[in-house]
Structures are given as C-alpha cells and as structure tokens.
Design a protein around this motif. Structure first.
Motif, mmCIF file in Angstrom:
data_model
loop_
_atom_site.group_PDB
_atom_site.id
_atom_site.type_symbol
_atom_site.label_atom_id
_atom_site.label_comp_id
_atom_site.label_asym_id
_atom_site.label_seq_id
_atom_site.Cartn_x
_atom_site.Cartn_y
_atom_site.Cartn_z
ATOM 1 N N GLU A 18 0.884 -1.340 0.191
ATOM 2 C CA GLU A 18 -0.139 -0.189 0.119
ATOM 3 C C GLU A 18 0.775 1.150 0.009
ATOM 4 O O GLU A 18 0.561 2.180 -0.575
ATOM 5 C CB GLU A 18 -0.827 0.054 1.102
ATOM 6 N N LEU A 19 1.939 1.121 0.890
ATOM 7 C CA LEU A 19 2.700 2.339 0.769
ATOM 8 C C LEU A 19 3.470 2.748 -0.612
ATOM 9 O O LEU A 19 3.679 3.546 -0.910
ATOM 10 C CB LEU A 19 3.915 2.288 1.859
ATOM 11 N N LEU A 20 3.812 1.502 -1.219
ATOM 12 C CA LEU A 20 4.518 1.622 -2.537
ATOM 13 C C LEU A 20 3.460 2.436 -3.442
ATOM 14 O O LEU A 20 3.790 2.973 -4.294
ATOM 15 C CB LEU A 20 5.110 0.347 -3.043
ATOM 16 N N GLY A 21 2.240 1.935 -3.425
ATOM 17 C CA GLY A 21 1.135 2.319 -4.131
ATOM 18 C C GLY A 21 1.154 3.818 -4.365
ATOM 19 O O GLY A 21 1.028 4.565 -5.117
ATOM 20 N N GLU A 22 0.972 4.294 -2.849
ATOM 21 C CA GLU A 22 0.968 5.686 -2.481
ATOM 22 C C GLU A 22 2.133 6.565 -3.028
ATOM 23 O O GLU A 22 2.046 7.682 -3.632
ATOM 24 C CB GLU A 22 0.860 6.063 -1.175
ATOM 25 N N LEU A 23 3.686 6.038 -2.879
ATOM 26 C CA LEU A 23 4.575 6.733 -3.385
ATOM 27 C C LEU A 23 4.405 6.741 -5.007
ATOM 28 O O LEU A 23 4.930 7.777 -5.581
ATOM 29 C CB LEU A 23 5.831 5.932 -3.006
ATOM 30 N N ARG A 24 4.116 5.634 -5.652
ATOM 31 C CA ARG A 24 3.917 5.894 -7.234
ATOM 32 C C ARG A 24 2.837 6.729 -7.616
ATOM 33 O O ARG A 24 3.074 7.203 -8.609
ATOM 34 C CB ARG A 24 3.632 4.284 -7.726
ATOM 35 N N ASP A 25 2.061 6.899 -6.806
ATOM 36 C CA ASP A 25 0.993 7.989 -7.180
ATOM 37 C C ASP A 25 1.349 9.450 -6.895
ATOM 38 O O ASP A 25 0.685 10.274 -6.891
ATOM 39 C CB ASP A 25 -0.305 7.605 -6.230
ATOM 40 N N GLY A 26 2.722 9.596 -6.279
ATOM 41 C CA GLY A 26 3.261 10.717 -5.941
ATOM 42 C C GLY A 26 2.962 11.604 -4.691
ATOM 43 O O GLY A 26 3.149 12.609 -4.525
ATOM 44 N N ALA A 27 2.537 10.464 -3.430
ATOM 45 C CA ALA A 27 2.180 11.066 -2.133
ATOM 46 C C ALA A 27 3.487 11.761 -1.534
ATOM 47 O O ALA A 27 3.533 12.753 -0.659
ATOM 48 C CB ALA A 27 1.888 9.937 -1.231
ATOM 49 N N VAL A 28 4.887 10.955 -2.074
ATOM 50 C CA VAL A 28 6.117 11.761 -1.650
ATOM 51 C C VAL A 28 6.910 11.998 -2.744
ATOM 52 O O VAL A 28 7.101 11.031 -3.455
ATOM 53 C CB VAL A 28 6.897 10.779 -0.613
ATOM 54 N N PRO A 29 7.291 13.191 -3.195
ATOM 55 C CA PRO A 29 8.291 13.202 -4.382
ATOM 56 C C PRO A 29 9.317 12.444 -4.287
ATOM 57 O O PRO A 29 9.955 12.349 -3.192
ATOM 58 C CB PRO A 29 8.398 14.775 -4.190
ATOM 59 N N PRO A 30 9.791 11.991 -5.309
ATOM 60 C CA PRO A 30 11.247 11.360 -5.468
ATOM 61 C C PRO A 30 12.255 12.146 -4.822
ATOM 62 O O PRO A 30 12.547 13.234 -4.744
ATOM 63 C CB PRO A 30 11.517 11.140 -7.006
ATOM 64 N N GLY A 31 13.149 11.298 -3.937
ATOM 65 C CA GLY A 31 14.195 11.562 -2.977
ATOM 66 C C GLY A 31 13.811 12.400 -1.724
ATOM 67 O O GLY A 31 14.714 12.779 -1.034
#
Length: 241
Positions: A18-31
């Motif tokens: 679920e966290l990976l899905g949110e990261l891929r949706d842009g919840a936290v910008p890369p880096g």
C-alpha cells in the motif's frame, strides 16, 4: 487493527504494497523524506514494528533508502528541486517596484478562523507570520497573515526553531517555508479562495495548505488593495512524457 492469519499475506507485506502504491501515486516526491514511523503506523492502522518491517522490505527491493535523517523514496521521477515552488506567503511579491516589504513573526493565538482551520484549540498559541507591503506613499498595498499548525511545527525543524525568537518585532525570513516542508517529507496541497471584501475596495485570498495525509499545515489570509494593484497567478503545466 487488522491482523493476519497463517493463510493470509503477512501484514507488513500488505503495508509495504500500500505504501509503494501511494509513493507511485506521488504522495512523496522522489528523493524526499517519508513521514516518520509513528505517522505511518497511524496512517495504516498498524504497529510501528510492522512499519519497520514494511520499510525493510522496500529497502531490500531498492525502493526506499534510509540515512540518519530518515527514510527516502528512491522511485524514479523528476527531482523535487525541479518543481515550481509556491511563493510564501501567497502574494508576497508585489509588482510595484518601489514597494517596501516588512515581515515579523510572533508566538500567539491565531485568528479564530485560522485556529478552526488548523484544528487548534481556542486561544492556543502558535507561530504567526505577518507580511506587509507598503507603497512609496507609505500606504498598505497588501498584507498577509499566516498561522502554522502543530503538525508543521513538529515536522519541520526550521519552523520549530523560530518559536523561541518569535517576539513580534524581529524580522522573519520564511521565504523557503514551503521548501522546508517538502524537504521534511511533506507533499503540499493548497486551496486558494478569492473573495471581494464588501466594506472596502480590496480582495482577500485565503490559502489553506495540507499534506498528503490531509493534515493542515498553514493558512494564510492575504488582503490586496484592488484600486492600486492587480493580483496575478502564474501556473506551469509540465509537458506530457
């Protein structure tokens, strides 16, 4: 709290997915830094140990890295430094070349409307920033009052350090406030409402900023003298990839 059974997928794997899905949706910008273990545990309704196991799984897959400042997403994407930053406070750059700006910061109860929007108890003090811009004749061109939430002060070190020197008289240099928030792992969402004041020829812009978990971070009320100034908004639409 959800529990796994021997026949279910381990809980930490579900949280990692679920966290990976949110990261891929842009919840936290890369880096950028992820929220802390406590915030993630509250967000997913699990224990901090489960969050640690989920982060370790993502680290093994090379999707998250951890250093002394916390865990960061390593997903590919445009670096945060390439994003168009918001101007703090909203409307801080007046087009009049002879304008004089002044900023102060204080530790006091915010306006009642700000306290309600930030989820603060009545009369509870917080960090309040005031921006004023004066024309060559000394008259107000625009003023902006910003109140920060308890979340912003707890998560953003640069803001928290202002508490001890917020005496209401010293100049406050918070131009990079939004950049500090993003570096603290907060994804910024803002809503700007524009209204015309009926008792004077002015326009008010109210900006409310919250993070990826819908927690309020700050609210700003900007008042512009509509007789003398034009309020201009600029937007950049990235090219399709």
């Amino acid at each position: 709290m959800a529990r796994s059974t021997p026949h279910d997928r381990p809980l930490y794997r579900r949280v990692a997915s679920e966290l990976l899905g949110e990261l891929r949706d842009g919840a936290v910008p890369p880096g950028e830094r992820l929220p802390g273990e406590r915030q993630l545990a509250e967000h997913f309704g699990v224990s901090r140990e489960t969050v640690r196991q989920a982060l370790e799984l993502l680290r093994r897959d090379g999707l998250v890295s951890t250093d002394r400042r916390g865990s960061h997403t390593t997903l590919p994407g445009p670096p945060v430094g390439h994003l168009s930053p918001l101007t703090f406070p909203v409307g801080a750059r007046t087009p009049e070349p002879t304008a004089v700006d002044r900023t102060t910061i204080s530790w006091r109860p915010p306006p009642a409307e700000h306290a309600a929007a930030l989820g603060l108890a009545p009369h509870r003090p917080t960090l309040v920033h005031r921006y004023e811009s004066f024309g060559a004749d000394g008259e107000d061109l625009r003023t902006a009052v910003t109140s920060f939430s308890a979340v912003a002060l707890a998560e953003v070190d640069e803001l928290g350090r202002y508490r001890d020197r917020a005496d209401g008289t010293a100049a406050a240099h918070l131009e990079r406030a939004y950049d500090w928030m993003r570096r603290a792992g907060l994804t910024l969402h803002h809503r700007d409402a524009i209204t015309r004041l009926v008792d004077r020829p002015s326009v008010r812009v109210t900006r409310l900023v919250h993070d990826q978990y819908a927690r309020p971070l700050e609210i700003t009320d900007l008042v512009v003298d509509a007789r003398r100034e034009t309020l201009v908004y600029e937007f950049t639409q990235p090219a399709a990839r």
